[in-house]
Motif scaffolding. Structure first.
Motif, PDB file in Angstrom:
ATOM      1  N   GLU A 262       0.883  -1.875   0.258  1.00 14.34           N
ATOM      2  CA  GLU A 262      -0.237   0.316  -0.162  1.00 14.34           C
ATOM      3  C   GLU A 262       1.148   1.381  -0.555  1.00 14.34           C
ATOM      4  O   GLU A 262       0.633   2.396  -0.287  1.00 14.34           O
ATOM      5  CB  GLU A 262      -1.037  -0.189   1.195  1.00 14.34           C
ATOM      6  CG  GLU A 262      -2.343   1.215   0.885  1.00 14.34           C
ATOM      7  CD  GLU A 262      -3.165   0.864   0.673  1.00 14.34           C
ATOM      8  OE1 GLU A 262      -3.657   1.842  -0.156  1.00 14.34           O
ATOM      9  OE2 GLU A 262      -3.121   0.235  -0.524  1.00 14.34           O
ATOM     10  N   ARG A 265       2.985   1.361  -3.220  1.00 13.34           N
ATOM     11  CA  ARG A 265       1.452   2.235  -4.511  1.00 13.34           C
ATOM     12  C   ARG A 265       0.779   3.426  -3.750  1.00 13.34           C
ATOM     13  O   ARG A 265       1.111   4.601  -4.949  1.00 13.34           O
ATOM     14  CB  ARG A 265      -0.069   1.653  -4.423  1.00 13.34           C
ATOM     15  CG  ARG A 265      -0.857   1.782  -5.158  1.00 13.34           C
ATOM     16  CD  ARG A 265      -2.070   0.949  -4.967  1.00 13.34           C
ATOM     17  NE  ARG A 265      -2.743   1.518  -3.419  1.00 13.34           N
ATOM     18  CZ  ARG A 265      -3.642   2.405  -3.306  1.00 13.34           C
ATOM     19  NH1 ARG A 265      -3.761   3.411  -4.309  1.00 13.34           N
ATOM     20  NH2 ARG A 265      -3.963   2.703  -2.350  1.00 13.34           N
ATOM     21  N   LYS A 266       0.929   3.967  -3.055  1.00 16.55           N
ATOM     22  CA  LYS A 266       0.918   5.596  -2.426  1.00 16.55           C
ATOM     23  C   LYS A 266       1.681   6.337  -2.901  1.00 16.55           C
ATOM     24  O   LYS A 266       2.102   7.510  -3.762  1.00 16.55           O
ATOM     25  CB  LYS A 266       0.737   5.579  -1.074  1.00 16.55           C
ATOM     26  CG  LYS A 266      -0.520   5.066  -0.869  1.00 16.55           C
ATOM     27  CD  LYS A 266      -1.148   5.175   0.786  1.00 16.55           C
ATOM     28  CE  LYS A 266      -2.078   4.957   1.526  1.00 16.55           C
ATOM     29  NZ  LYS A 266      -2.726   5.442   2.526  1.00 16.55           N
ATOM     30  N   GLN A 268       4.193   5.532  -5.135  1.00 19.81           N
ATOM     31  CA  GLN A 268       3.404   5.587  -6.799  1.00 19.81           C
ATOM     32  C   GLN A 268       2.755   6.903  -7.632  1.00 19.81           C
ATOM     33  O   GLN A 268       2.917   7.680  -8.068  1.00 19.81           O
ATOM     34  CB  GLN A 268       3.799   4.690  -7.915  1.00 19.81           C
ATOM     35  CG  GLN A 268       4.553   3.258  -7.506  1.00 19.81           C
ATOM     36  CD  GLN A 268       4.306   1.900  -7.611  1.00 19.81           C
ATOM     37  OE1 GLN A 268       3.404   1.819  -8.477  1.00 19.81           O
ATOM     38  NE2 GLN A 268       5.312   1.387  -7.625  1.00 19.81           N
ATOM     39  N   ASP A 269       1.843   6.676  -6.852  1.00 18.71           N
ATOM     40  CA  ASP A 269       0.915   7.790  -6.883  1.00 18.71           C
ATOM     41  C   ASP A 269       1.271   8.756  -7.053  1.00 18.71           C
ATOM     42  O   ASP A 269       1.076   9.904  -7.647  1.00 18.71           O
ATOM     43  CB  ASP A 269      -0.838   7.748  -6.057  1.00 18.71           C
ATOM     44  CG  ASP A 269      -1.097   6.411  -6.612  1.00 18.71           C
ATOM     45  OD1 ASP A 269      -0.602   5.952  -7.917  1.00 18.71           O
ATOM     46  OD2 ASP A 269      -2.089   5.440  -5.460  1.00 18.71           O
ATOM     47  N   LEU A 270       1.691   9.339  -5.977  1.00 21.36           N
ATOM     48  CA  LEU A 270       2.587  10.714  -5.851  1.00 21.36           C
ATOM     49  C   LEU A 270       4.162  10.984  -6.392  1.00 21.36           C
ATOM     50  O   LEU A 270       3.543  12.442  -6.601  1.00 21.36           O
ATOM     51  CB  LEU A 270       3.059  10.277  -3.868  1.00 21.36           C
ATOM     52  CG  LEU A 270       3.309  11.923  -3.802  1.00 21.36           C
ATOM     53  CD1 LEU A 270       2.460  12.988  -3.319  1.00 21.36           C
ATOM     54  CD2 LEU A 270       4.758  11.971  -2.333  1.00 21.36           C
ATOM     55  N   GLN A 271       4.239  10.326  -6.854  1.00 23.96           N
ATOM     56  CA  GLN A 271       5.546  10.366  -7.882  1.00 23.96           C
ATOM     57  C   GLN A 271       4.718  10.354  -9.228  1.00 23.96           C
ATOM     58  O   GLN A 271       5.427  11.964 -10.388  1.00 23.96           O
ATOM     59  CB  GLN A 271       6.336   9.171  -8.034  1.00 23.96           C
ATOM     60  CG  GLN A 271       7.330   8.465  -6.518  1.00 23.96           C
ATOM     61  CD  GLN A 271       8.294  10.427  -6.823  1.00 23.96           C
ATOM     62  OE1 GLN A 271       8.673  10.951  -7.586  1.00 23.96           O
ATOM     63  NE2 GLN A 271       8.744   9.970  -5.296  1.00 23.96           N
ATOM     64  N   LYS A 272       3.513  10.190  -9.705  1.00 23.59           N
ATOM     65  CA  LYS A 272       2.987  10.827 -10.499  1.00 23.59           C
ATOM     66  C   LYS A 272       2.298  11.701 -11.050  1.00 23.59           C
ATOM     67  O   LYS A 272       2.995  13.232 -11.720  1.00 23.59           O
ATOM     68  CB  LYS A 272       1.403   9.224 -10.593  1.00 23.59           C
ATOM     69  CG  LYS A 272       2.194   7.658 -11.651  1.00 23.59           C
ATOM     70  CD  LYS A 272       1.214   7.240 -11.773  1.00 23.59           C
ATOM     71  CE  LYS A 272       1.751   5.543 -12.364  1.00 23.59           C
ATOM     72  NZ  LYS A 272       0.327   4.885 -12.119  1.00 23.59           N
ATOM     73  N   LEU A 273       1.924  12.354  -9.625  1.00 24.53           N
ATOM     74  CA  LEU A 273       1.291  13.435  -9.592  1.00 24.53           C
ATOM     75  C   LEU A 273       2.488  14.851  -9.737  1.00 24.53           C
ATOM     76  O   LEU A 273       2.340  15.117 -10.081  1.00 24.53           O
ATOM     77  CB  LEU A 273       0.680  13.582  -7.640  1.00 24.53           C
ATOM     78  CG  LEU A 273      -0.762  13.036  -7.464  1.00 24.53           C
ATOM     79  CD1 LEU A 273      -1.205  13.077  -5.972  1.00 24.53           C
ATOM     80  CD2 LEU A 273      -1.988  13.419  -8.741  1.00 24.53           C
ATOM     81  N   GLU A 378      -5.295  16.440  -6.080  1.00 27.37           N
ATOM     82  CA  GLU A 378      -4.394  15.967  -5.154  1.00 27.37           C
ATOM     83  C   GLU A 378      -3.573  15.898  -5.157  1.00 27.37           C
ATOM     84  O   GLU A 378      -3.488  14.969  -4.064  1.00 27.37           O
ATOM     85  CB  GLU A 378      -4.713  14.870  -6.477  1.00 27.37           C
ATOM     86  CG  GLU A 378      -5.965  14.468  -7.110  1.00 27.37           C
ATOM     87  CD  GLU A 378      -5.288  13.822  -9.210  1.00 27.37           C
ATOM     88  OE1 GLU A 378      -4.189  14.154  -9.480  1.00 27.37           O
ATOM     89  OE2 GLU A 378      -6.612  13.371  -9.926  1.00 27.37           O
ATOM     90  N   ALA A 382      -2.726  14.709  -1.744  1.00 23.86           N
ATOM     91  CA  ALA A 382      -1.330  12.902  -1.055  1.00 23.86           C
ATOM     92  C   ALA A 382      -0.526  14.292  -0.128  1.00 23.86           C
ATOM     93  O   ALA A 382      -0.196  13.497   1.369  1.00 23.86           O
ATOM     94  CB  ALA A 382      -0.324  13.349  -2.475  1.00 23.86           C
TER      95      ALA A 382
END
Length: 460
Positions: A262, A265-266, A268-273, A378, A382
């Motif tokens: 988890e 995954r968070k 990775q989402d933060l890096q994408k943002l 977003e 985060a």
């Protein structure tokens, strides 16, 4: 009279349940006598049965006999459908059988047995002798033993005894170990017997092989076999408390792995943002540079390029028919209700109209604004999640520090060294995420702390 009889033929046929058909003439004596036969013949020809709904075809076929009779209401033995078939005796003579003796080639004691057998097969070998498979145990000479097979831990007499038992019991090493002469020779385990036997077989195969060839040699790992049996003994001798503790630790390990996935995954989402925000700002800067260098005539003719943002991806309307420009301002269905409400709230706070005039420039800038607002929403979410996790870890760290400093007697806690941690790593499992201790480990720690406090109280 005759006319009345002729006229009432239909009535007689009706009484006798005879169909008219082509025979509409007068009734004769033959019709009245053979009325039962005609009736039964007609009924058997027209009688049909329908398979009940839901019943399989195979099951329904079992209800009928070869004569296609109706299925019986009660079980009976009157039908000849599925009954034991009688033996059909042919015209040929029966082959004679004879009570004759035989010997089993697998036995070497010369025992003679008797059984029934056909006369034509008299004198033939025992038919089950082909299943007698023997193991080819190698034989070595005195010279080979002295040159290649000598071992300080084994004598030649003991080696000969081992090979004799292996030949007698077809390499059943458990039986060989049971029949081994432990009084005359040293006490050995099953792994020792296997290791000695397979080492001699490998050496003989290597010595007797032709020059220039590499024979396949079976290597028996005795150490691995001993460790395997020790692990099985430990696994078998576990107490119920140890089994429960192991199951608890496995559950905690699964929780740790779930939390780790988890967090990844968070992250990775933060890096994408973050990457999306960086690319958006770079695109805006490049757009400003290009717009300053462009001439005013070209700016009017060329359409401004819409940058691909990561906040909201608006669909492109490239249909052949007529479409309103305001449809390009419609939010796609992928945007959730929370994000839509957050966008509307920010626009209302800033005094921006929710439905502006849909000119080309306003549509592009309005879509870019809402996409940036979604990206900002977003990023804020985060950031708040990261702050919450950081606060939880800080509280957990402070609680652990307090638990470490509050030792009885006011003494400073003695932290283990790196060598102690390496030694205890096999017995302890450290959860970096903060999973609670296992019930047994908690009991051990409580008992250790109580014993240490008792020792300190007893000191003068």
């Amino acid at each position: 009279r005759g006319g009345e009889l002729m006229g009432t033929g239909a009535d007689v046929r009706d009484i006798l349940e005879l169909t008219g058909g082509d025979n509409d003439g007068p009734i004769s004596k033959k019709d009245i006598i053979n009325s039962d036969k005609k009736k039964s013949k007609k009924t058997t020809e027209t009688l049909t049965f329908k398979r009940p709904e839901g019943m399989h075809r195979e099951v329904y076929a079992l209800l009928y006999s070869d004569k296609k009779d109706a299925p019986p209401l009660l079980p009976s033995d009157t039908t000849q459908g599925y009954r034991t078939v009688k033996a059909k005796l042919g015209c040929k003579k029966v082959r004679p059988w004879k009570w004759m003796p035989f010997t089993n080639p697998a036995r070497r004691d010369g025992a003679i047995f008797h059984h029934w057998r056909r006369v034509a097969e008299e004198g033939k070998d025992y038919p089950f002798a082909r299943f007698n498979k023997t193991v080819q145990v190698p034989v070595y000479s005195e010279q080979e033993y002295q040159m290649h097979l000598h071992d300080d831990g084994w004598t030649k007499a003991e080696t000969d005894h081992l090979f004799d038992l292996c030949k007698r019991f077809d390499l059943r090493f458990v039986v060989v170990h049971d029949r081994y002469d432990h009084q005359q020779y040293r006490k050995r385990s099953v792994e020792d017997l296997k290791e000695r036997y397979y080492s001699i077989c490998g050496k003989l195969t290597k010595v007797r092989a032709a020059s220039g060839t590499e024979p396949k040699i079976y290597i028996f790992d005795a150490g691995h076999e001993r460790r395997r049996k020790e692990q099985l003994d430990k696994l078998f001798n576990r107490t119920p408390e140890q089994v429960a503790e192991e199951e608890y630790l496995i559950q905690e390990l699964r929780k740790i792995e779930t939390r780790k996935k988890e967090r990844e995954r968070k992250a990775q989402d933060l890096q994408k943002l973050i990457k999306a925000a960086d690319t958006t700002t770079e695109l805006r800067r490049a757009e400003k540079r290009v717009s300053k260098k462009k001439l005013p005539q070209k700016r009017e003719t060329e359409k401004p390029a819409v940058p691909e943002t990561a906040g909201i991806k608006f669909p492109d309307f490239k249909s052949a028919g007529v479409a309103l420009r305001s449809q390009r301002m419609k939010l796609p269905s992928s945007v959730g209700q929370k994000k839509i409400k957050a966008i509307e709230q920010i626009l209302l706070e800033q005094g921006v109209d929710l439905n502006p005039m849909p000119t080309e420039e306003i549509v592009q800038m309005f879509n870019e604004l809402r996409s940036d607002l979604v990206l900002l929403y977003e990023l804020k979410q985060a950031h708040s999640n990261c702050e919450y996790e950081q606060q939880m870890l800080r509280h957990r760290y402070e609680a652990l520090m307090k638990a470490g400093t509050s030792t009885p007697g006011g003494e400073a806690p003695s932290w283990p060294s790196a060598d102690d941690i390496k030694v205890e790593a096999k017995e302890q499992i450290i959860d970096v995420v903060g999973a609670p201790l296992t019930p047994n480990s908690r009991k051990r720690r409580e008992s250790a702390s109580s014993s240490s406090s008792v020792k300190k109280v007893k000191k003068p």
